[in-house]
Design an enzyme around this catalytic site. Structure first.
Site, PDB file in Angstrom:
ATOM      1  CD1 TRP A 216      -2.096  -4.925  -4.753  1.00 14.23           C
ATOM      2  CD2 TRP A 216      -1.345  -6.041  -2.965  1.00 14.23           C
ATOM      3  NE1 TRP A 216      -1.775  -6.199  -5.154  1.00 14.23           N
ATOM      4  CE2 TRP A 216      -1.313  -6.905  -4.085  1.00 14.23           C
ATOM      5  CE3 TRP A 216      -0.910  -6.539  -1.743  1.00 14.23           C
ATOM      6  CZ2 TRP A 216      -0.871  -8.221  -4.010  1.00 14.23           C
ATOM      7  CZ3 TRP A 216      -0.470  -7.850  -1.665  1.00 14.23           C
ATOM      8  CH2 TRP A 216      -0.454  -8.683  -2.786  1.00 14.23           C
TER       9      TRP A 216
ATOM     10  CG  HIS B 163      11.995 -33.825 -22.059  1.00 13.54           C
ATOM     11  ND1 HIS B 163      12.304 -35.140 -22.315  1.00 13.54           N
ATOM     12  CD2 HIS B 163      13.091 -33.115 -22.416  1.00 13.54           C
ATOM     13  CE1 HIS B 163      13.545 -35.228 -22.782  1.00 13.54           C
ATOM     14  NE2 HIS B 163      14.039 -34.004 -22.861  1.00 13.54           N
TER      15      HIS B 163
ATOM     16  CE  LYS C 150       8.222  -0.925 -10.083  1.00 11.63           C
ATOM     17  NZ  LYS C 150       8.452  -1.754 -11.277  1.00 11.63           N
TER      18      LYS C 150
ATOM     19  CG  ASN D  67       2.648  -0.617   3.348  1.00  8.89           C
ATOM     20  OD1 ASN D  67       2.125  -1.648   2.940  1.00  8.89           O
ATOM     21  ND2 ASN D  67       3.842  -0.206   2.955  1.00  8.89           N
ATOM     22  N   GLY D  68       1.175  -2.916   5.442  1.00 14.98           N
ATOM     23  CA  GLY D  68       1.763  -4.104   6.065  1.00 14.98           C
ATOM     24  C   GLY D  68       0.688  -4.966   6.685  1.00 14.98           C
TER      25      GLY D  68
ATOM     26  CD  GLU E 152      11.327 -10.301 -16.740  1.00 16.30           C
ATOM     27  OE1 GLU E 152      11.091 -11.073 -15.806  1.00 16.30           O
ATOM     28  OE2 GLU E 152      10.872  -9.149 -16.792  1.00 16.30           O
TER      29      GLU E 152
ATOM     30  CE  LYS F 222       7.915  -7.982 -16.928  1.00 15.95           C
ATOM     31  NZ  LYS F 222       8.694  -7.598 -15.805  1.00 15.95           N
TER      32      LYS F 222
ATOM     33  NE  ARG G  35       4.277   1.926  -1.444  1.00 19.97           N
ATOM     34  CZ  ARG G  35       5.474   1.465  -1.091  1.00 19.97           C
ATOM     35  NH1 ARG G  35       6.524   1.817  -1.774  1.00 19.97           N
ATOM     36  NH2 ARG G  35       5.617   0.680  -0.053  1.00 19.97           N
TER      37      ARG G  35
ATOM     38  CB  CYS H 146      -0.870   0.015   1.245  1.00 22.40           C
ATOM     39  SG  CYS H 146      -1.819  -1.504   1.456  1.00 22.40           S
TER      40      CYS H 146
ATOM     41  CD  GLU I 163       4.490  -8.259 -14.600  1.00 24.60           C
ATOM     42  OE1 GLU I 163       4.185  -8.004 -13.435  1.00 24.60           O
ATOM     43  OE2 GLU I 163       5.663  -8.244 -15.009  1.00 24.60           O
TER      44      GLU I 163
HETATM   45  C1  F6R Z   1       7.358  -8.178 -12.428  1.00 28.27           C
HETATM   46  C2  F6R Z   1       7.819  -7.558 -11.202  1.00 28.27           C
HETATM   47  C3  F6R Z   1       7.916  -8.390  -9.979  1.00 28.27           C
HETATM   48  C4  F6R Z   1       9.117  -7.960  -9.134  1.00 28.27           C
HETATM   49  C5  F6R Z   1       9.130  -8.719  -7.798  1.00 28.27           C
HETATM   50  C6  F6R Z   1      10.351  -8.379  -6.977  1.00 28.27           C
HETATM   51  O1  F6R Z   1       7.356  -7.286 -13.486  1.00 28.27           O
HETATM   52  O2  F6R Z   1       8.097  -6.391 -11.168  1.00 28.27           O
HETATM   53  O3  F6R Z   1       7.988  -9.747 -10.282  1.00 28.27           O
HETATM   54  O4  F6R Z   1      10.288  -8.217  -9.849  1.00 28.27           O
HETATM   55  O5  F6R Z   1       7.975  -8.400  -7.075  1.00 28.27           O
HETATM   56  O6  F6R Z   1      10.414  -7.013  -6.709  1.00 28.27           O
HETATM   57  P1  F6R Z   1      11.768  -6.323  -6.278  1.00 28.27           P
HETATM   58  O7  F6R Z   1      12.720  -6.403  -7.411  1.00 28.27           O
HETATM   59  O8  F6R Z   1      11.390  -4.936  -5.924  1.00 28.27           O
HETATM   60  O9  F6R Z   1      12.278  -7.104  -5.097  1.00 28.27           O
END
Ligand code: F6R
Length: 599
Positions: free
Chosen positions: A70, A498, A594, A96-97, A475, A479, A27, A2, A482
């Site tokens: 969030w 396999h 994020k 937050n938390g 990756e 991307k 966030r 959050c 998500e």
């Molecule tokens: C995907 C993404 C997440 C972060 C993950 C770790 O696009 O951004 O998978 O990579 O939540 O976040 P950090 O790097 O901030 O520890």
């Protein structure tokens, strides 16, 4: 998770708080709210994004707090939105938390009126009790903290008490020191329009922001927190004419890479110079590197393993931070634990680092965020210098993380003598060429956009690669899934036969990484396997020979071990345009945030 904002001063609180919430929306965006405090506490909150929140401009408020959520405890509803208040509506709290013992606390608060399903709501009621016992707001919050278990950052106000009291335990909070008042934020983005003078709160800090300034206490004692100047301004956090932050951040990569590389390359001697303090003697002595990370950062860790192991005689293990364990008998003295984390606030990664530190292992963070929690917990930090990343999907930070780790691999390879000056110079030359190579892929955006338009309605997308390209396949799939919600998976190319080959049809495009450093001939055999099942194939390759065998080919410069990283940029654009065609909320994908500050 959050986002928290707060402001006290001469400025217009409502407008400053709503700007803060807008800036922090990445966030969390399930619900938003603010409490404005003047002669009364005015709470405005509702489900949905900050755009839907009506904030009156004419409230005569001296200060206020805000929150963008969030959800963890309780669905995204108006009632569960923050701020939460006590029975009389005098106290307002944002959080937050997670308060892990909230059920017991709620039972102890029998007789109080609860309106939400959140863990947060116990806090204003506990503060209400302490104020009734005669405490001032700071004392009340301090006493309440003794009852709370879990990880949290909170901000509280009371109608009859001056200012905002903020406290942190395992969740970030930053104070902004402006000319016209004091600011509070989960991160600097909350108030960067107004001030770049910041101080970071530490665990256990209780800060009182009042009209007279700020006082901070920790464990009952007055403490000072250094005021630092952040080196980016508000324009770095804007969209600069792009439709989405993600698009802007994809295009910022050449610049971000120049920043990551600047001053760190000496091609002549084949050496990288890193601004870290870890002892060279220790780096020479280690036998193991353990990388811990989540999501995209985990993929950067997997790429780093493929870079480090051939260049340095150490074993590299990469663990998802949430799965990391230190077993008895582990060689703790000769191991370096590296946390890769853009935000420096990811709870799973922080918890893995704490597990590593318990038996005394040396730790290094590779992060974008100066002043983040992880930088205060590890022995040393290597900054990736990518600048602020607002889009929830990580793009420029992935590329900068891998680049910083490539520099690190070169640094220790040369230090330990496992990498010759010529080999070192070769790698560094490719690192130096990265920004231009990435730019050449960005210039191919119209072609990539056409491919996205053509295949947007596919049943699924599969990404295949070997060696260095395998993490890039993972990756690329992450991307795409998500931000577009399409079914996408990344595979080690050799594994297709396999099992996953059963999923391949004429309506599942396969995107194949044929970079020269990633066993292109072997991957090409897998391209043929999927082609013979009718799947359209998009190849990423630096040789025109491959192009004639694939349905489509995206040209990627040959950049040795960094070639697959450049291919990844093309796949960021592909994901972006597929999601854009589908009209998805690209910067704020459903259910995601994020910075994930809960385990
Ligand atoms: C995907 C993404 C997440 C972060 C993950 C770790 O696009 O951004 O998978 O990579 O939540 O976040 P950090 O790097 O901030 O520890």
């Amino acid at each position: 998770m959050c986002g928290i904002t707060g402001y006290i001063g001469e400025g217009e609180s409502a407008s400053i708080l709503s700007t803060g919430l807008k800036n922090l929306e990445y966030r969390g965006y399930d619900s938003a709210g603010i409490a404005l405090v003047g002669d009364q506490v005015d709470v405005h909150k509702q489900e949905g994004t900050i755009d839907g929140l009506t904030i009156p401009r004419d409230v005569d408020a001296t200060h206020g707090i805000g929150h963008t959520r969030w959800s963890t405890h309780g669905e995204p509803t108006d009632e569960n939105a923050h701020p939460h208040t006590d029975c009389r509506g005098d106290v307002a709290v944002v959080h937050n938390g997670i308060i892990s013992n909230y059920t017991e606390l709620k039972e102890e608060l029998a007789g109080h009126i609860f309106e939400s399903e959140t863990d947060t709501e116990v806090i204003p009621h506990l503060i209400e009790n302490e104020i009734a016992r005669g405490a001032d707001l700071r004392a009340a919050v301090t006493r309440v903290l003794d009852h709370l278990e879990g990880s949290f950052a909170i901000a509280a106000t009371h109608v009859d008490h001056d200012g905002i009291v903020a406290a942190r335990q395992d969740s970030p909070l930053v104070i902004g020191h402006g000319d016209d008042g004091m600011y509070l934020g989960s991160d600097v983005t909350a108030f960067v329009e107004y001030t770049r003078q910041v101080s970071y709160l530490e665990d256990g800090d209780v800060a009182h922001l009042s009209e007279d300034g700020i006082t901070i206490f920790n464990d009952g004692k007055r403490v000072e927190r250094e005021i630092q100047t952040v080196d980016w301004d508000a324009s770095a956090a804007g969209k600069a004419g792009h439709d989405h932050y993600m698009h802007k951040e994809i295009h910022e990569q050449p610049h971000a890479l120049r920043q990551a590389i600047s001053g760190r390359i000496d091609e002549l001697s084949g050496k990288a110079s890193l601004d870290i303090d870890l002892d060279d003697e220790f780096l020479e002595s280690i036998d193991n590197i353990q990388i811990v990370a989540c999501g995209t950062s985990y993929h950067a860790g997997l790429y780093a393993k493929e870079l480090i192991e051939p260049l340095v005689d150490v074993t590299v293990r990469v663990d998802l931070a949430s799965e990391y364990e230190v077993y008895d008998g582990y060689d703790t003295q000769n191991t370096l634990v590296v946390a890769v984390t853009q935000s420096g606030e990811t709870a799973d990664t922080l918890s893995a680092i704490r597990r590593a530190k318990a038996p005394g292992m040396t730790t290094l963070a590779v992060t974008n965020t100066v002043g983040s929690t992880i930088t205060r917990e590890v022995d040393d930090s290597l900054f990736i210098k990518a600048g602020p990343e607002i889009g929830v999907a990580a793009t420029k930070t992935f590329v900068s993380q891998v680049t910083a780790l490539a520099l690190f691999a070169t640094y220790i390879g040369r230090l330990r003598g496992t990498l010759s000056a010529d080999e070192g110079a070769d790698i560094l030359e490719n690192i130096r060429k990265l920004p231009n190579a990435v730019q050449s892929v960005l210039d191919a955006e119209p072609q990539i956009e056409r491919l996205a338009e053509r295949y947007v309605d596919s049943d699924a997308f599969f990404f295949i690669g070997r060696g260095l390209a395998q993490p890039v396949a993972l990756e690329s799939a992450l991307k795409l899934k998500e931000i577009s919600y399409a079914h996408a998976e990344g595979f080690a190319a050799g594994e297709l036969k396999h099992g996953p080959l059963a999923l391949v049809t004429e309506n599942t495009p396969v995107l194949a990484f044929l970079n020269e450093s990633a066993s292109p001939d072997e991957t090409f055999n897998n391209v043929k396997e999927v082609e013979s099942r009718g799947a359209p194939v998009i190849c990423l390759s630096s040789t025109s020979e491959d192009a004639s065998f694939c349905d489509h080919s995206i040209d990627v410069p040959n950049l040795g071990r960094l070639g697959p990283l450049v291919s990844n940029v093309a796949m960021q654009l592909f994901a972006y345009h597929v999601a854009n065609e589908m009209e998805r909320p690209i910067d704020k994908p459903r259910n995601l945030a994020k910075s994930v500050t809960v385990e």
